[in-house]
Design a protein around this motif. Structure first.
Motif, PDB file in Angstrom:
ATOM      1  N   UNK A 188     -24.260  -0.065   3.746  1.00 50.88           N
ATOM      2  CA  UNK A 188     -25.661  -0.256   3.365  1.00 50.88           C
ATOM      3  C   UNK A 188     -26.462  -0.861   4.507  1.00 50.88           C
ATOM      4  N   UNK A 189     -25.845  -1.730   5.286  1.00 53.10           N
ATOM      5  CA  UNK A 189     -26.564  -2.350   6.394  1.00 53.10           C
ATOM      6  C   UNK A 189     -26.009  -2.004   7.758  1.00 53.10           C
ATOM      7  N   UNK A 190     -24.954  -1.178   7.804  1.00 48.71           N
ATOM      8  CA  UNK A 190     -24.307  -0.848   9.065  1.00 48.71           C
ATOM      9  C   UNK A 190     -23.968   0.639   9.117  1.00 48.71           C
ATOM     10  N   UNK A 191     -23.692   1.120  10.309  1.00 46.33           N
ATOM     11  CA  UNK A 191     -23.219   2.490  10.496  1.00 46.33           C
ATOM     12  C   UNK A 191     -22.013   2.448  11.429  1.00 46.33           C
ATOM     13  N   UNK A 192     -21.101   3.433  11.308  1.00 48.53           N
ATOM     14  CA  UNK A 192     -19.989   3.487  12.267  1.00 48.53           C
ATOM     15  C   UNK A 192     -20.521   3.626  13.691  1.00 48.53           C
ATOM     16  N   UNK A 193     -19.921   2.893  14.627  1.00 49.63           N
ATOM     17  CA  UNK A 193     -20.388   2.957  16.017  1.00 49.63           C
ATOM     18  C   UNK A 193     -20.283   4.373  16.560  1.00 49.63           C
ATOM     19  N   UNK A 194     -19.223   5.081  16.186  1.00 51.44           N
ATOM     20  CA  UNK A 194     -19.073   6.509  16.460  1.00 51.44           C
ATOM     21  C   UNK A 194     -18.499   7.126  15.188  1.00 51.44           C
ATOM     22  N   UNK A 222     -20.262 -13.265  17.345  1.00 48.32           N
ATOM     23  CA  UNK A 222     -21.660 -13.372  17.770  1.00 48.32           C
ATOM     24  C   UNK A 222     -22.601 -12.553  16.882  1.00 48.32           C
ATOM     25  N   UNK A 223     -22.049 -11.857  15.890  1.00 48.65           N
ATOM     26  CA  UNK A 223     -22.879 -11.098  14.967  1.00 48.65           C
ATOM     27  C   UNK A 223     -23.317  -9.750  15.484  1.00 48.65           C
ATOM     28  N   UNK A 224     -22.660  -9.266  16.557  1.00 50.77           N
ATOM     29  CA  UNK A 224     -23.068  -7.984  17.135  1.00 50.77           C
ATOM     30  C   UNK A 224     -22.497  -6.787  16.384  1.00 50.77           C
ATOM     31  N   UNK A 225     -21.440  -7.007  15.588  1.00 45.27           N
ATOM     32  CA  UNK A 225     -20.820  -5.904  14.859  1.00 45.27           C
ATOM     33  C   UNK A 225     -19.853  -6.480  13.829  1.00 45.27           C
ATOM     34  N   UNK A 226     -19.300  -5.604  12.978  1.00 46.71           N
ATOM     35  CA  UNK A 226     -18.210  -5.952  12.077  1.00 46.71           C
ATOM     36  C   UNK A 226     -17.164  -4.856  12.250  1.00 46.71           C
ATOM     37  N   UNK A 227     -15.933  -5.102  11.774  1.00 43.57           N
ATOM     38  CA  UNK A 227     -14.888  -4.109  12.004  1.00 43.57           C
ATOM     39  C   UNK A 227     -13.802  -4.208  10.945  1.00 43.57           C
TER      40      UNK A 227
END
Length: 304
Positions: A188-194, A222-227
């Motif tokens: 909902x708030x993110x997209x796959x990086x690729x 740092x809040x730049x991504x999730x995984x």
């Protein structure tokens, strides 16, 4: 065209000095000069513009240099693959793994392998993401522990085990306190990086750079991504700035051992046999870890 002539040409092109190139190759400078002149005659082109004071590549020589380097790399890789496939090595087995992404199997597999009659010394090469298949195909590694999916072209694969994946979040992330998470909540708030990746960035943002697990987790902090990462990674990386959360419909992480097709190495065969046996003997609860999230002290509690 012989590979020796190409190696001579590349040495001169990189040194731009026949004396230095001859010293590097371990031959006499006049012999090197004759070999390069013979290559020019065979090709019908001038590769170098030579004076008594300087040597420089012609335009045609510069074009050949790029292709010659690629051809020599491919030839060397083919030689390594052939020798490793036949079990002709320098007395060691090169194992490629992504650091910390081996389901906690590495130490147990190495210990069990060392007791095998066909065992040889193991050199462990820690790689970046998805690098193991390339190293196997290039002949730079004999065997690898990998996470599926990966490029299996030219490789044989034996499954090892499966385990849940957990979502790594910065401690203050809005999703960190959700009692139940599904992939739809993440997306909902993110997209796959690729496409197909388990690394997610905010919509409209690009994946930040990272080269290893430490850098990756720091970018998450740092809040730049999730995984989404295997549960064994979470168990080994409890950090106050991170929260690890189960995601109900997240795909499992599938670990496997891979090696080049047509390998006849007894050492590789013994390693594959040991790796599958160690994985099969792993207690069932160790393969079905789930994390309950970060505690007040920032530690991840992992329960069966």
């Amino acid at each position: 065209m012989e590979s020796r002539a190409l190696r001579y040409f590349v040495a001169v092109a990189e040194e731009l000095n026949f004396t230095r190139a001859a010293r590097r190759l371990g031959i006499a400078a006049p012999a090197l000069s004759r070999a390069v002149a013979g290559l020019e005659t065979d090709l019908g082109v001038r590769l170098f513009a030579r004076t008594t004071r300087s040597v420089r590549l012609t335009e045609v020589g510069a074009l050949l240099l790029a292709d010659a380097r690629a051809a020599l790399v491919a030839l060397d890789a083919a030689t390594l693959r052939a020798r490793r496939a036949a079990g002709v090595t320098d007395g060691r087995l090169v194992l490629a793994v992504k650091a910390d992404v081996e389901a906690g199997l590495l130490e147990d597999v190495l210990a069990a392998y060392a007791t095998e009659p066909a065992a040889v010394p193991v050199e462990v090469v820690f790689t970046g993401w998805r690098e193991q298949p390339r190293l196997l195909r290039a002949g730079e590694a004999d065997v690898a522990i990998v996470v599926e999916p990966f490029d299996t072209d030219g490789l044989d694969v034996e499954p090892l085990l499966r385990e849940p994946q957990l979502l790594a979040l910065p401690a203050g992330h809005p999703l960190a306190g959700s009692p139940r998470l599904r992939l739809a909540d993440v997306e909902a708030g993110h997209r796959p990086a690729v496409p197909g990746a388990h690394v997610y960035v905010r919509h409209g943002e690009q994946r930040p750079p990272f080269g290893d697990m430490v850098q990756m987790l720091r970018q998450i902090e740092l809040g730049r991504m999730v995984a989404l990462l295997p549960a064994s990674v979470a168990a080994r990386n409890a950090r106050p700035q991170l929260t690890w959360r189960p995601v109900e419909d997240a795909p499992e992480a599938a670990f496997a051992v891979a090696w080049p097709q047509h390998s006849h190495s007894l050492a590789v065969a013994a390693f594959v046999r040991i790796a599958t046996a160690v994985a099969a003997d792993r207690p069932a609860d160790a393969c079905t870890l789930r994390a309950t999230g970060a505690t007040d002290s920032g530690q991840v509690r992992v329960v069966p």
